[in-house]
Design a protein around this motif. Structure first.
Motif, PDB file in Angstrom:
ATOM      1  N   ARG A  15      29.417  34.470  37.150  1.00  0.00           N
ATOM      2  CA  ARG A  15      28.030  34.943  37.055  1.00  0.00           C
ATOM      3  C   ARG A  15      27.900  36.360  37.596  1.00  0.00           C
ATOM      4  O   ARG A  15      27.156  37.188  37.039  1.00  0.00           O
ATOM      5  N   LEU A  16      28.609  36.645  38.679  1.00  0.00           N
ATOM      6  CA  LEU A  16      28.563  38.000  39.240  1.00  0.00           C
ATOM      7  C   LEU A  16      29.157  39.007  38.260  1.00  0.00           C
ATOM      8  O   LEU A  16      28.591  40.089  38.056  1.00  0.00           O
ATOM      9  N   ASP A  17      30.285  38.663  37.660  1.00  0.00           N
ATOM     10  CA  ASP A  17      30.907  39.576  36.695  1.00  0.00           C
ATOM     11  C   ASP A  17      29.973  39.833  35.515  1.00  0.00           C
ATOM     12  O   ASP A  17      29.851  40.970  35.045  1.00  0.00           O
ATOM     13  N   ALA A  18      29.325  38.770  35.036  1.00  0.00           N
ATOM     14  CA  ALA A  18      28.396  38.940  33.913  1.00  0.00           C
ATOM     15  C   ALA A  18      27.235  39.845  34.304  1.00  0.00           C
ATOM     16  O   ALA A  18      26.779  40.680  33.511  1.00  0.00           O
ATOM     17  N   LEU A  19      26.765  39.698  35.542  1.00  0.00           N
ATOM     18  CA  LEU A  19      25.648  40.508  36.011  1.00  0.00           C
ATOM     19  C   LEU A  19      26.047  41.970  36.159  1.00  0.00           C
ATOM     20  O   LEU A  19      25.335  42.875  35.712  1.00  0.00           O
ATOM     21  N   THR A  20      27.206  42.216  36.757  1.00  0.00           N
ATOM     22  CA  THR A  20      27.617  43.600  37.010  1.00  0.00           C
ATOM     23  C   THR A  20      28.217  44.273  35.782  1.00  0.00           C
ATOM     24  O   THR A  20      28.459  45.483  35.808  1.00  0.00           O
ATOM     25  N   ASP A  21      28.457  43.508  34.715  1.00  0.00           N
ATOM     26  CA  ASP A  21      28.863  44.138  33.453  1.00  0.00           C
ATOM     27  C   ASP A  21      27.739  45.016  32.909  1.00  0.00           C
ATOM     28  O   ASP A  21      27.973  45.938  32.129  1.00  0.00           O
ATOM     29  N   ASN A  22      26.530  44.703  33.324  1.00  0.00           N
ATOM     30  CA  ASN A  22      25.366  45.511  32.956  1.00  0.00           C
ATOM     31  C   ASN A  22      25.317  46.723  33.880  1.00  0.00           C
ATOM     32  O   ASN A  22      25.046  46.594  35.072  1.00  0.00           O
ATOM     33  N   THR A  23      25.609  47.888  33.365  1.00  0.00           N
ATOM     34  CA  THR A  23      25.705  49.077  34.206  1.00  0.00           C
ATOM     35  C   THR A  23      24.375  49.502  34.811  1.00  0.00           C
ATOM     36  O   THR A  23      24.338  50.348  35.709  1.00  0.00           O
ATOM     37  N   SER A  24      23.283  48.907  34.349  1.00  0.00           N
ATOM     38  CA  SER A  24      21.986  49.238  34.944  1.00  0.00           C
ATOM     39  C   SER A  24      21.792  48.543  36.290  1.00  0.00           C
ATOM     40  O   SER A  24      20.889  48.895  37.054  1.00  0.00           O
ATOM     41  N   VAL A  25      22.635  47.560  36.581  1.00  0.00           N
ATOM     42  CA  VAL A  25      22.560  46.853  37.866  1.00  0.00           C
ATOM     43  C   VAL A  25      23.274  47.684  38.922  1.00  0.00           C
ATOM     44  O   VAL A  25      24.419  48.098  38.742  1.00  0.00           O
ATOM     45  N   ASP A  26      22.592  47.936  40.029  1.00  0.00           N
ATOM     46  CA  ASP A  26      23.156  48.704  41.133  1.00  0.00           C
ATOM     47  C   ASP A  26      24.067  47.785  41.942  1.00  0.00           C
ATOM     48  O   ASP A  26      23.594  46.979  42.744  1.00  0.00           O
ATOM     49  N   ALA A  27      25.380  47.899  41.736  1.00  0.00           N
ATOM     50  CA  ALA A  27      26.326  46.997  42.388  1.00  0.00           C
ATOM     51  C   ALA A  27      26.336  47.177  43.896  1.00  0.00           C
ATOM     52  O   ALA A  27      26.516  46.203  44.645  1.00  0.00           O
ATOM     53  N   THR A  28      26.114  48.400  44.367  1.00  0.00           N
ATOM     54  CA  THR A  28      26.097  48.644  45.812  1.00  0.00           C
ATOM     55  C   THR A  28      24.904  47.960  46.467  1.00  0.00           C
ATOM     56  O   THR A  28      25.022  47.317  47.516  1.00  0.00           O
ATOM     57  N   ALA A  29      23.726  48.097  45.845  1.00  0.00           N
ATOM     58  CA  ALA A  29      22.533  47.431  46.375  1.00  0.00           C
ATOM     59  C   ALA A  29      22.704  45.915  46.333  1.00  0.00           C
ATOM     60  O   ALA A  29      22.300  45.199  47.265  1.00  0.00           O
ATOM     61  N   LEU A  30      23.302  45.410  45.267  1.00  0.00           N
ATOM     62  CA  LEU A  30      23.568  43.978  45.143  1.00  0.00           C
ATOM     63  C   LEU A  30      24.469  43.508  46.275  1.00  0.00           C
ATOM     64  O   LEU A  30      24.234  42.459  46.882  1.00  0.00           O
ATOM     65  N   ALA A  31      25.507  44.297  46.579  1.00  0.00           N
ATOM     66  CA  ALA A  31      26.421  43.950  47.664  1.00  0.00           C
ATOM     67  C   ALA A  31      25.691  43.890  49.002  1.00  0.00           C
ATOM     68  O   ALA A  31      25.899  42.965  49.795  1.00  0.00           O
ATOM     69  N   ASP A  32      24.838  44.873  49.257  1.00  0.00           N
ATOM     70  CA  ASP A  32      24.093  44.900  50.524  1.00  0.00           C
ATOM     71  C   ASP A  32      23.188  43.679  50.663  1.00  0.00           C
ATOM     72  O   ASP A  32      23.086  43.076  51.747  1.00  0.00           O
ATOM     73  N   VAL A 105      33.053  41.639  46.467  1.00  0.00           N
ATOM     74  CA  VAL A 105      33.422  41.917  45.078  1.00  0.00           C
ATOM     75  C   VAL A 105      32.435  42.896  44.446  1.00  0.00           C
ATOM     76  O   VAL A 105      32.815  43.785  43.687  1.00  0.00           O
ATOM     77  N   ALA A 106      31.151  42.739  44.749  1.00  0.00           N
ATOM     78  CA  ALA A 106      30.143  43.661  44.211  1.00  0.00           C
ATOM     79  C   ALA A 106      30.407  45.084  44.693  1.00  0.00           C
ATOM     80  O   ALA A 106      30.305  46.050  43.921  1.00  0.00           O
ATOM     81  N   ASP A 107      30.778  45.248  45.964  1.00  0.00           N
ATOM     82  CA  ASP A 107      31.098  46.575  46.476  1.00  0.00           C
ATOM     83  C   ASP A 107      32.339  47.142  45.794  1.00  0.00           C
ATOM     84  O   ASP A 107      32.392  48.328  45.456  1.00  0.00           O
ATOM     85  N   LEU A 108      33.333  46.299  45.578  1.00  0.00           N
ATOM     86  CA  LEU A 108      34.555  46.750  44.907  1.00  0.00           C
ATOM     87  C   LEU A 108      34.277  47.104  43.442  1.00  0.00           C
ATOM     88  O   LEU A 108      34.907  48.008  42.885  1.00  0.00           O
ATOM     89  N   LEU A 193      41.182  40.978  47.137  1.00  0.00           N
ATOM     90  CA  LEU A 193      40.023  41.071  46.250  1.00  0.00           C
ATOM     91  C   LEU A 193      40.054  42.386  45.469  1.00  0.00           C
ATOM     92  O   LEU A 193      39.717  42.411  44.274  1.00  0.00           O
ATOM     93  N   ALA A 194      40.448  43.460  46.141  1.00  0.00           N
ATOM     94  CA  ALA A 194      40.528  44.752  45.462  1.00  0.00           C
ATOM     95  C   ALA A 194      41.562  44.702  44.346  1.00  0.00           C
ATOM     96  O   ALA A 194      41.339  45.211  43.239  1.00  0.00           O
ATOM     97  N   ALA A 195      42.698  44.077  44.617  1.00  0.00           N
ATOM     98  CA  ALA A 195      43.741  43.954  43.595  1.00  0.00           C
ATOM     99  C   ALA A 195      43.261  43.093  42.431  1.00  0.00           C
ATOM    100  O   ALA A 195      43.529  43.387  41.261  1.00  0.00           O
TER     101      ALA A 195
END
Length: 271
Positions: A15-32, A105-108, A193-195
């Protein structure tokens, strides 16, 4: 994790991957925000238990999470957490571990979008080596009596302007919110996780002398063929390494000269 929790985490990662595939989603804000939810559920044991109670209906748990988080996080984060609590968890603690992993993962993912994932991987590795070599620094970062704010300030003095912002955030969360883990174990988990973001395996390569670019390329290629996955090399130099090189992939350790290991890898591939 095992059983139901492992399956729930896998579903949450999808679900996270599907969400962050959308480049309009701020992954950094999501991570925070995911990190903030992690901290909340780590503190509020009773809430965590209700959200993982198998006797409670999945929708009821999702609604409760929505009420608790309403107005505090973005709609994307709230929806993601709702999906996570709908799943079945073997232990209530597993829910917190999963949310923490999602935050990392969202931050990465943000680092990957910015083309800085390789830098983050290398910086996590180098920081781990620095901690290992400095008893004083490790003691300061793992002290149970030192305030989290003091540890954060120490990390800012060490990493601020010298490392990627993502690296600093990941390490700061780990140090200020260790949640019972050792610093070394936490850094290893972040490196894995980074790898995984590139579906790569990390090989820790310690050599008696620095490797040339050609040697690094040949070693990475041979290891990739041997393990069937792309390899990321974390490089370290130690003149006392026997045989000239030491390679660690997961729990497996390979000792020997570069030429010997490359020749052996070629023989294995040839059958």
């Amino acid at each position: 994790m095992n059983g139901a929790s492992r399956e729930a985490l896998a579903a949450a990662r999808e679900r996270l991957d599907a969400l962050t595939d959308n480049t309009s989603v701020d992954a950094t804000a999501l991570a925070d925000e995911l990190a903030a939810v992690t901290a909340l559920l780590d503190r509020e044991v009773s809430l965590r238990r209700v959200l993982t109670d198998p006797a409670q209906a999945a929708e009821a748990k999702a609604e409760l999470a929505g009420r608790v988080l309403g107005g505090q996080v973005s709609a994307e984060t709230a929806d993601l957490v709702a999906g996570v609590v709908r799943s079945r968890w073997s232990q209530s603690r597993d829910l917190v571990d999963a949310l923490e992993e999602l935050a990392n993962v969202a931050d990465l993912t943000a680092a990957q979008r910015a083309g800085k994932l390789d830098n983050v991987e290398d910086e996590l590795f180098r920081f781990g080596r620095i901690v290992t070599s400095s008893t004083e620094l490790r003691a300061a970062l793992t002290s149970r009596t030192a305030a989290g704010s003091a540890k954060g300030e120490l990390l800012r003095s060490l990493l601020g302007g010298r490392a990627e912002a993502v690296t600093e955030r990941l390490i700061t969360r780990l140090v200020t919110q260790p949640r019972g883990r050792s610093l070394e174990a936490g850094l290893e988990s972040l490196s894995k996780l980074a790898a995984d973001r590139r579906d790569r395996t990390v090989a820790i390569v310690t050599s008696a002398v620095p490797l040339s670019d050609g040697q690094k390329q040949r070693l990475a290629g041979s290891l990739a063929k041997l393990y069937g996955r792309q390899m990321h090399l974390n490089l370290d130099v130690d003149p006392e390494v026997l045989g000239g090189i030491r390679v660690q992939v997961g729990d497996e350790v390979i000792n020997g000269s570069i030429a010997d290991r490359l020749e052996d890898a070629s023989r294995r591939m040839a059958g």
